[in-house]
Design an enzyme around this catalytic site. Structure first.
Site, PDB file in Angstrom:
ATOM      1  N   TYR A   1       0.844  -1.398  -0.016  1.00 38.01           N
ATOM      2  CA  TYR A   1       0.058  -0.063   0.053  1.00 38.01           C
ATOM      3  C   TYR A   1       0.946   1.048  -0.157  1.00 38.01           C
ATOM      4  O   TYR A   1       1.824   1.210   0.685  1.00 38.01           O
ATOM      5  CB  TYR A   1      -1.115  -0.032   1.192  1.00 38.01           C
ATOM      6  CG  TYR A   1      -1.933  -1.105   1.244  1.00 38.01           C
ATOM      7  CD1 TYR A   1      -2.477  -1.827   0.175  1.00 38.01           C
ATOM      8  CD2 TYR A   1      -2.478  -1.318   2.388  1.00 38.01           C
ATOM      9  CE1 TYR A   1      -3.364  -2.717   0.121  1.00 38.01           C
ATOM     10  CE2 TYR A   1      -3.627  -2.131   2.421  1.00 38.01           C
ATOM     11  CZ  TYR A   1      -3.934  -3.010   1.412  1.00 38.01           C
ATOM     12  OH  TYR A   1      -5.078  -3.803   1.271  1.00 38.01           O
TER      13      TYR A   1
ATOM     14  N   ALA B   1     -18.330  -1.473  -1.170  1.00 40.15           N
ATOM     15  CA  ALA B   1     -18.125  -1.730  -2.782  1.00 40.15           C
ATOM     16  C   ALA B   1     -17.357  -0.386  -3.435  1.00 40.15           C
ATOM     17  O   ALA B   1     -17.779   0.164  -4.487  1.00 40.15           O
ATOM     18  CB  ALA B   1     -19.574  -1.818  -3.445  1.00 40.15           C
ATOM     19  N   GLY B   2     -16.099  -0.414  -2.790  1.00 40.33           N
ATOM     20  CA  GLY B   2     -15.169   0.811  -3.004  1.00 40.33           C
ATOM     21  C   GLY B   2     -15.963   2.394  -2.952  1.00 40.33           C
ATOM     22  O   GLY B   2     -15.293   3.190  -3.579  1.00 40.33           O
ATOM     23  N   GLY B   3     -17.157   2.362  -2.313  1.00 46.71           N
ATOM     24  CA  GLY B   3     -17.698   3.772  -2.561  1.00 46.71           C
ATOM     25  C   GLY B   3     -18.913   3.815  -3.313  1.00 46.71           C
ATOM     26  O   GLY B   3     -19.559   4.672  -2.982  1.00 46.71           O
ATOM     27  N   LEU B   4     -19.239   2.805  -4.164  1.00 46.13           N
ATOM     28  CA  LEU B   4     -20.572   2.668  -4.856  1.00 46.13           C
ATOM     29  C   LEU B   4     -21.545   2.713  -3.914  1.00 46.13           C
ATOM     30  O   LEU B   4     -22.694   3.331  -4.124  1.00 46.13           O
ATOM     31  CB  LEU B   4     -20.555   1.560  -5.836  1.00 46.13           C
ATOM     32  CG  LEU B   4     -21.569   1.723  -7.047  1.00 46.13           C
ATOM     33  CD1 LEU B   4     -21.042   3.087  -8.057  1.00 46.13           C
ATOM     34  CD2 LEU B   4     -21.544   0.664  -7.850  1.00 46.13           C
ATOM     35  N   LEU B   5     -21.494   2.167  -2.937  1.00 42.94           N
ATOM     36  CA  LEU B   5     -22.747   1.877  -1.947  1.00 42.94           C
ATOM     37  C   LEU B   5     -22.632   3.125  -1.124  1.00 42.94           C
ATOM     38  O   LEU B   5     -23.785   3.015  -0.334  1.00 42.94           O
ATOM     39  CB  LEU B   5     -22.714   0.724  -1.149  1.00 42.94           C
ATOM     40  CG  LEU B   5     -23.083  -0.717  -1.895  1.00 42.94           C
ATOM     41  CD1 LEU B   5     -22.596  -2.059  -0.841  1.00 42.94           C
ATOM     42  CD2 LEU B   5     -24.480  -0.802  -2.482  1.00 42.94           C
TER      43      LEU B   5
ATOM     44  N   PRO C   1     -16.640  -3.595   2.035  1.00 44.51           N
ATOM     45  CA  PRO C   1     -17.912  -3.688   2.300  1.00 44.51           C
ATOM     46  C   PRO C   1     -18.966  -2.534   1.694  1.00 44.51           C
ATOM     47  O   PRO C   1     -20.221  -2.859   1.732  1.00 44.51           O
ATOM     48  CB  PRO C   1     -18.126  -3.536   3.854  1.00 44.51           C
ATOM     49  CG  PRO C   1     -16.967  -2.533   4.365  1.00 44.51           C
ATOM     50  CD  PRO C   1     -15.740  -3.226   2.986  1.00 44.51           C
TER      51      PRO C   1
ATOM     52  N   GLY D   1     -23.660   5.688  -2.551  1.00 47.73           N
ATOM     53  CA  GLY D   1     -24.852   6.459  -3.139  1.00 47.73           C
ATOM     54  C   GLY D   1     -24.381   7.752  -3.774  1.00 47.73           C
ATOM     55  O   GLY D   1     -25.120   8.386  -4.449  1.00 47.73           O
ATOM     56  N   LYS D   2     -23.163   8.144  -3.652  1.00 48.56           N
ATOM     57  CA  LYS D   2     -22.635   9.385  -4.134  1.00 48.56           C
ATOM     58  C   LYS D   2     -22.206   9.587  -5.633  1.00 48.56           C
ATOM     59  O   LYS D   2     -22.046  10.647  -6.283  1.00 48.56           O
ATOM     60  CB  LYS D   2     -21.440  10.022  -3.432  1.00 48.56           C
ATOM     61  CG  LYS D   2     -20.240   9.173  -3.539  1.00 48.56           C
ATOM     62  CD  LYS D   2     -18.949   9.824  -2.808  1.00 48.56           C
ATOM     63  CE  LYS D   2     -17.827   8.802  -2.971  1.00 48.56           C
ATOM     64  NZ  LYS D   2     -16.571   9.182  -2.134  1.00 48.56           N
TER      65      LYS D   2
END
Length: 341
Positions: free
Chosen positions: A53, A214-218, A212, A220-221
């Site tokens: 990382y 989804a990389g930020g998709l969940l 958890p 909603g932005k």
């Protein structure tokens, strides 16, 4: 913050684990420190990192995240359960990668230096290595445990059969076995429910899932028509293509829109509901929550405070049932190294 056992071990870990892969590229050190301060103040005492990382980095940034975590740990080491990983390329040589004995022994010492500590609580293989016999890998892990450099071992991105085989070989050889696995798992990616999670539950293996939300998709932005938001994982250096391939799909955006009113009716934000749903699976030990700003932790930490009711869990499971099946790729892919979280 609630605590639970890590698999069959006696080690108690917080029900949420702070992921640090944004530190050093997506987040500068000042922001990274603020995120760790916020998580620690919220009761999160389980931190996960990796020697390769930050996410999306290059050969020049390898190890930067561990160094940031190591500086923050000064004076706090005895209050944190620290996890890191090895497998990815960390140097110019052919042997500076994989799960060979040489690389594991070198990688452990390098991580200890960067993390400013003399032991690692949980040392994980970041991916399976088809070039190295699992017996060689397990004996190397046994040696670093016996040397006191590592307390427990685990793996990430392993398939169920690979975990099962590794456990079998550990038992046959009388060496350390995996006490945890770190798979990708969320409402939009549920394939591990078919084999891996049942195996972990039966064998008492801790499960520390990444992505958890989804990389930020969940969250909603994101808006599909507007394209990926700058500064998000969908535009982040070498990780952008990987995250777009995972989650930037029309059907997933449609699912997020279906989830939005359900979260509103439940009095939850989308990220809170997504993490709460992961926590509701009895096989799960501690989801890895990440952030690029401290305030993003508010929703995900709140998810650990209120258990999800059975009716909402059932509704979400039915709505996202399609994601339990393997998703056919749109194009043939070259065999890449196992992706970091």
């Amino acid at each position: 913050m609630k605590y639970t056992r890590l698999g069959r071990t006696g080690l108690q870990v917080s029900r949420l684990c702070l992921g640090t892969m944004t530190f050093g590229l997506q987040c500068d050190e000042r922001t990274s420190v603020a995120i760790m301060d916020k998580a620690f103040a919220s009761g999160v005492t389980f931190f996960d990192t990796a020697d390769v990382y930050p996410l999306g980095g290059t050969a020049e940034t390898v190890g930067r995240t561990e160094a940031i975590v190591g500086r923050w740990l000064h004076g706090r080491r005895d209050r944190i359960i620290l996890a890191t990983k090895c497998f990815g390329r960390t140097g110019p040589n052919r042997w500076d990668q994989g799960n060979s004995r040489k690389h594991i022994l070198d990688a452990v010492d390098a991580s200890l230096r960067r993390l400013n500590t003399d032991y690692i609580d949980l040392y994980q293989l970041h991916g399976p290595d088809p070039e190295t016999p699992i017996d060689e890998t397990l004996r190397a892990l046994e040696d670093v445990v016996r040397a006191g450099k590592v307390r427990y071992v685990g793996c990430s991105n392993f398939m169920a059969y690979q975990v099962a085989r590794a456990i079998g070989r550990s038992e046959a050889m009388g060496v350390v076995r995996f006490d945890s696995v770190q798979p990708r798992y969320n409402l939009l990616f549920r394939e591990s429910e078919r084999e891996l999670l049942p195996l972990c539950k039966e064998e008492a293996i801790g499960v520390i899932p990444y992505n958890p939300i989804a990389g930020g998709l969940l969250s909603g932005k994101h808006n599909r028509e507007a394209g990926p938001e700058e500064g998000s994982r969908f535009t982040l250096g070498t990780a952008a293509e990987r995250y777009q391939e995972r989650y930037w799909h029309e059907r997933m955006f449609e699912t997020v829109e279906q989830l939005r009113p359900i979260a509103n009716d439940a009095g939850m934000t989308l990220p809170e509901m997504a993490v709460s749903w992961v926590l509701a699976n009895p096989a799960i030990t501690a989801p890895i929550i990440g952030a690029s700003r401290p305030e993003q932790l508010d929703d995900t930490v709140r998810a650990a405070e209120t258990p999800m009711n059975a009716e909402l869990k059932k509704t979400l499971a039915a709505l996202t049932a399609q994601y339990r099946r393997a998703h056919r790729r749109r194009r043939k892919r070259r065999r890449p190294p196992p992706p970091p979280p």
